[in-house]
Design a protein around this motif. Structure first.
Motif, PDB file in Angstrom:
ATOM      1  N   THR A   1       2.189   9.312  -5.605  1.00  0.00           N
ATOM      2  CA  THR A   1       2.614  10.792  -5.287  1.00  0.00           C
ATOM      3  C   THR A   1       3.457  11.091  -6.370  1.00  0.00           C
TER       4      THR A   1
ATOM      5  N   PRO B   1      -9.708   8.720  -2.971  1.00  0.00           N
ATOM      6  CA  PRO B   1      -9.850  10.154  -2.535  1.00  0.00           C
ATOM      7  C   PRO B   1      -8.487  11.087  -2.441  1.00  0.00           C
ATOM      8  N   GLU B   2      -7.496  10.594  -2.289  1.00  0.00           N
ATOM      9  CA  GLU B   2      -6.225  11.338  -2.221  1.00  0.00           C
ATOM     10  C   GLU B   2      -5.662  11.492  -3.268  1.00  0.00           C
ATOM     11  N   PHE B   3      -5.786  10.593  -4.376  1.00  0.00           N
ATOM     12  CA  PHE B   3      -5.015  10.446  -5.641  1.00  0.00           C
ATOM     13  C   PHE B   3      -5.897  10.349  -6.722  1.00  0.00           C
ATOM     14  N   HIS B   4      -6.078  11.098  -7.854  1.00  0.00           N
ATOM     15  CA  HIS B   4      -6.669  11.007  -8.737  1.00  0.00           C
ATOM     16  C   HIS B   4      -6.466   9.897  -9.939  1.00  0.00           C
TER      17      HIS B   4
ATOM     18  N   SER C   1      -1.596  15.806 -13.281  1.00  0.00           N
ATOM     19  CA  SER C   1      -2.476  17.226 -13.465  1.00  0.00           C
ATOM     20  C   SER C   1      -2.152  17.897 -14.632  1.00  0.00           C
TER      21      SER C   1
ATOM     22  N   LEU D   1      -7.203   4.993  -1.273  1.00  0.00           N
ATOM     23  CA  LEU D   1      -6.324   5.912  -1.898  1.00  0.00           C
ATOM     24  C   LEU D   1      -6.777   6.780  -2.875  1.00  0.00           C
TER      25      LEU D   1
ATOM     26  N   LYS E   1       1.711  12.774  -9.646  1.00  0.00           N
ATOM     27  CA  LYS E   1       0.595  13.662  -9.572  1.00  0.00           C
ATOM     28  C   LYS E   1       0.832  14.818 -10.419  1.00  0.00           C
TER      29      LYS E   1
ATOM     30  N   THR F   1       0.968  -1.362   0.062  1.00  0.00           N
ATOM     31  CA  THR F   1      -0.097  -0.011   0.059  1.00  0.00           C
ATOM     32  C   THR F   1       0.857   1.230  -0.186  1.00  0.00           C
ATOM     33  N   GLU F   2       1.987   1.407   0.738  1.00  0.00           N
ATOM     34  CA  GLU F   2       2.801   2.579   0.719  1.00  0.00           C
ATOM     35  C   GLU F   2       3.699   2.448  -0.469  1.00  0.00           C
TER      36      GLU F   2
ATOM     37  N   ARG G   1       1.315   4.362  -2.689  1.00  0.00           N
ATOM     38  CA  ARG G   1       1.065   5.824  -2.456  1.00  0.00           C
ATOM     39  C   ARG G   1       2.652   6.572  -2.842  1.00  0.00           C
TER      40      ARG G   1
END
Length: 877
Positions: free
Chosen positions: A544, A585-588, A551, A583, A547, A536-537, A540
């Motif tokens: 990250t 909601p935090e990452f699209h 964008s 994850l 991102k 899981t990490e 993440r």
């Protein structure tokens, strides 16, 4: 004299052994007084059913069952001679006329069909003239529009067991391909009017339940131009011309004409009653061993019949067991089509599996098969070779196809593996890893940073449209008795775990340790939980890093194995599906889910359950899709599936079920999925569209954007009485809603003003709206990534309610490709203006005049030539 009769002494002779050993053995046998003699010199006879092999003076009779007799001689040198075929079918005991000479072998076989004679000189001449006319006639000549596939299935309400499986299989087979169908109960037949636009299907149970009058009505329907599909021995089959000479044949290995290079196996083998199709039938399926016909098509009066000798599927309701390509054969035999298609398939592409095909040809094939996105393996970097990603992306973009970088971390690349042996992953025992992936130790901070840098550099170097972060987890099996299959057990993981839990995880595999996994269940579960948290990490960390990429208007996909329906996945791989969903909601990102290999042979309905399970936990508005693995080494021995890869109706049903998650479906992969299957599933995806047609008019009602199938000769279309410029030969692009489409029909187009405006050939994202305005076009869309619009000519300008568009050169029939930004946008595409418009107009006039002059010249020359020939013939002195 020493003789061995009625027995064979044999041995294998391996070519890797010294030949002198064989020579020594032969000499030793000869010293005993034996003489070696060919079996062909004896009077031997072997007869099995309608197959006969004879040498010498042995009896030369064969028993036939309504078969053609084929006979020939095999000479001493292995050559075939004196081959003959009987002119008619024969039944009973037949005396063979050929006599083998010394050392020769006579072979006689009963055959279902005679070989097709090569075309005669008149036929070849006629075909040549037709081909010549095809080259000279205008390409915009409108050809006949094939009818859409619609079916009516006769239904026996009392059927149970195998018979009910069979009739349900017919329904499901045509349903998953999107063909409209209706059920007609046998009891309602007297009041049923047969529709000549429908293909009538009479499964074995329903056909057996027909009355004499119903059988007569159906036969008359076929003779009058109707189409019929049926299976097994029934009175209806006999009435339409099938003959049953008696006897059975055991069928196991099958060759189907839809894919002759793919061996099929019926599981289990069945005993099928022999049958004979009418002469001039087209055989579509045969027994591989003895070439017995298993299915075929033939004409009855003005109609046509597709007959299968055994039931379609007596074992399941999926229609997969015996004739997986039934729908393909029905389309061809009855000259039917699917009326619309959608670009919803996304395809995994590994360049290493396609070295024999150029990417230019592949991209055109993908485009024509309706592929929207290609996930290209982004790890093909080795000390000796780097794949040409620039060429791949450039060619795909020129064909309007998006290209995503497909990563398989913890593998980075073969080059990375070679350069960093100190960071290689380690299993609990041995030096080998438990899968094909060259996994790296991402628990090491330096290795993880280098892997992230590798990913960023690959994404920055090439013009990718998105990224697929696939299977970021551990390989192998969570089994303490198999330490060689358990990762990660590198030094970094061991130190980190020891610091937190005060023992080395390697002790879990040591039966002498107090922490041996069978004794220390808490310790074992603690290590499994540690692995879950690490996976899981890692997600993440990589999300990250992505991102900035996300964008920029490009899509990020996370592909993971499912652990909700298959909880065994979590201990094996470290994947916790709920945690990965957490994850979102935090990452699209878009979630893509695949099921484990152990389930790939299960019925397609598994994906409906999978979709329902995830829908219950996904955040509102989350993007979700399913990945289907089509592999050639699937273990299907304990199933009724006829082939290792998913093919035909099985794949269509699997894609149909996967669409319960979303319209987007991913397939692995380009080298393993049949081209025909790729084509057909894109048509099946448009099953929600309602289209009625007649006299070059179409009424369309569709909940989503489609590409409607039309005759490739039509060159002008109107929507709601206004010119419509969204089309390419064979397809019309239609947005959601109700529409009336009409077309002009003319033999010649001396002057076609539609050439002066841009023409949209295809769009990679579903159209939300589309229209024609003065001097240009408008369209609307909503897409998570870039959108590619293929045009017939380069536009004068493009206006977007957001970032500007880019114009790229197209491939082959595509003149230009617009690259539009992600999101929900309205776009205006301007046609030629000013000088450009004047030049296009002059070019159009001049090209029309050239065509007119050339056609006139040909006609004049033909008249002059004909007049000269006539004068010479009739006025010769």
């Amino acid at each position: 004299m020493l003789v061995v009769r009625d027995g064979i002494a044999s041995a294998f002779v391996h070519d890797f052994l010294d030949l002198r050993l064989m020579q020594q053995t032969v000499r030793g046998i000869k010293k005993l007084g034996y003489t070696f003699t060919s079996l062909a010199d004896f009077d031997c006879r072997v007869a099995v059913d309608d197959r006969l092999i004879v040498t010498g003076r042995a009896s030369r009779t064969i028993k036939l069952r309504d078969s053609y007799l084929r006979q020939f001689i095999i000479g001493r040198d292995g050559s075939h001679r004196q081959e003959t075929w009987s002119n008619t079918r024969q039944t009973g005991t037949v005396k063979i006329a050929l006599q083998p000479g010394p050392g020769e072998i006579l072979v006689a076989i009963g055959m279902d069909e005679r070989p097709v004679k090569p075309p005669g000189i008149l036929t070849r001449l006629g075909q040549k003239l037709t081909n010549t006319f095809q080259k000279w006639r205008p390409q915009n000549l409108v050809t006949a529009q094939a009818r859409a596939m619609k079916v009516a299935v006769l239904w026996d309400k009392t059927a149970t067991g195998a018979e009910n499986n069979d009739q349900t299989s017919f329904v499901n087979t045509f349903h998953v391909y999107g063909a409209p169908l209706r059920l007609v109960a046998v009891s309602d037949l007297p009041n049923t009017i047969f529709d000549p636009n429908e293909v009538l299907i009479a499964p074995h149970a329903a056909a057996m339940a027909l009355s004499v009058s119903d059988t007569r009505r159906i036969t008359q329907f076929v003779r009058g131009g109707g189409y019929l599909v049926l299976d097994g021995h029934t009175r209806l089959a006999e009435t339409v011309g099938i003959r049953y000479p008696g006897g059975t044949v055991t069928v196991e290995r099958v060759t189907d004409q839809a894919q002759v290079d793919l061996p099929l196996q019926w599981r289990p083998a069945i005993s099928m009653e022999r049958f004979r199709l009418p002469d001039r039938a087209v055989i579509i399926s045969k027994d591989t061993e003895n070439h017995t016909s298993l299915a075929g098509t033939f004409s009855v009066g003005s109609g046509k019949v597709l007959y299968m000798g055994s039931m379609l599927d007596p074992f399941t309701t999926d229609g997969t067991s015996h004739y997986p390509f039934l729908f393909e054969h029905a389309l061809k035999a009855f000259d039917r089509m699917q009326p619309a298609r959608r670009r919803s398939i996304e395809l995994y592409f590994d360049p290493g599996l396609r070295t024999e095909v150029s990417i230019e040809d592949l991209a055109v094939l993908w485009r024509r098969m309706g592929i929207r996105v290609v996930y290209a393996s982004a790890w093909v970097f080795s000390p000796q070779y780097t794949y040409d990603y620039d060429r791949l992306i450039r060619v795909c973009h020129a064909n309007g196809i998006l290209v995503y970088a497909w990563f398989e971390f913890p593998q980075v690349s073969p080059l990375f593996w070679a350069q960093h042996p100190e960071w290689r992953e380690k299993a609990g025992a041995g030096d080998k890893l438990p899968s094909w992936r060259l996994a790296m130790n991402l628990a090491n901070p330096e290795c993880r940073a280098a892997a992230l840098q590798f990913m960023t550099s690959v994404l920055d170097k090439w013009a990718w449209d998105g990224v697929n972060l696939a299977e970021l987890s551990f390989d192998g099996k969570a089994d303490g008795d198999k330490p060689w299959a358990m990762v990660p057990l590198n030094d970094d993981v061991r130190r980190s775990f020891r610091a937190a839990y005060h023992f080395d995880p390697k002790e879990l595999f040591d039966s002498a340790s107090p922490h041996w996994w069978k004794q220390d269940k808490i310790g074992w579960n603690t290590f499994l939980a540690y692995r879950r948290k690490l996976v899981t990490e890692l997600h993440r960390a990589f999300l990250t890093e992505l991102k900035a990429f996300a964008s920029s208007g490009r899509e990020v996909i996370v592909t993971m194995l499912d652990s909700l329906e298959h909880p065994e996945v979590t201990p094996d791989t470290g994947i916790d599906s709920s945690a990965i969903v957490g994850l979102m909601p935090e990452f699209h990102f878009t979630l893509q889910v695949e099921d484990p290999a152990s389930t790939w042979k299960d019925p397609p309905a598994r994906y409906v359950r999978l979709a329902e399970r995830y829908r219950s936990i996904l955040p509102a508005g989350a993007q979700f899709m399913i990945d289907i693995n089509v592999v050639p080494n699937r273990l299907v021995e304990d199933t009724h599936l006829p082939a290792s890869p998913a093919i035909g109706v099985e794949l269509a049903a699997t894609v149909h079920a996967a669409r319960a998650a979303s319209d987007r479906v991913a397939l692995y992969g380009d080298a393993t999925v049949r081209t025909t299957d790729l084509d057909l599933v894109s048509y099946a995806a448009a099953d929600g569209a309602q289209i009625t047609s007649g006299n070059l008019k179409w009424s369309v009602e569709t909940p989503y954007a489609i590409e409607m199938v039309v005759s490739s000769g039509i060159r002008t279309f109107y929507r709601d009485n206004q010119i419509w410029s969204f089309w390419r030969p064979g397809y019309v692009l239609i947005p959601p809603g109700k529409h009336d489409i009409t077309a002009s029909r003319s033999w010649f187009h001396w002057f076609d003003s539609s050439e002066l405006t841009p023409q949209v050939l295809q769009v990679s994202a579903p159209l939300l709206s589309a229209g024609v305005v003065s001097g240009g076009l408008t369209l609307g869309y909503d897409s998570p990534g870039p959108v590619y619009v293929c045009l017939s000519k380069r536009p004068a300008g493009v206006y977007v309610d957001g970032p500007n568009a880019t114009i790229l050169p197209g491939a082959r029939e595509i003149a230009a490709v617009l690259v539009l930004p992600a999101g929900n946008h309205e776009v205006t595409i301007a046609g030629s203006k000013g000088v450009g418009l004047f030049l296009d107009f002059v070019s159009l006039i001049s090209s029309s005049l050239i065509v007119a002059f050339g056609t006139s010249a040909i006609v004049i020359l033909a008249v002059l030539y004909a007049s000269i020939r006539i004068r010479r013939r009739f006025f010769r002195r």
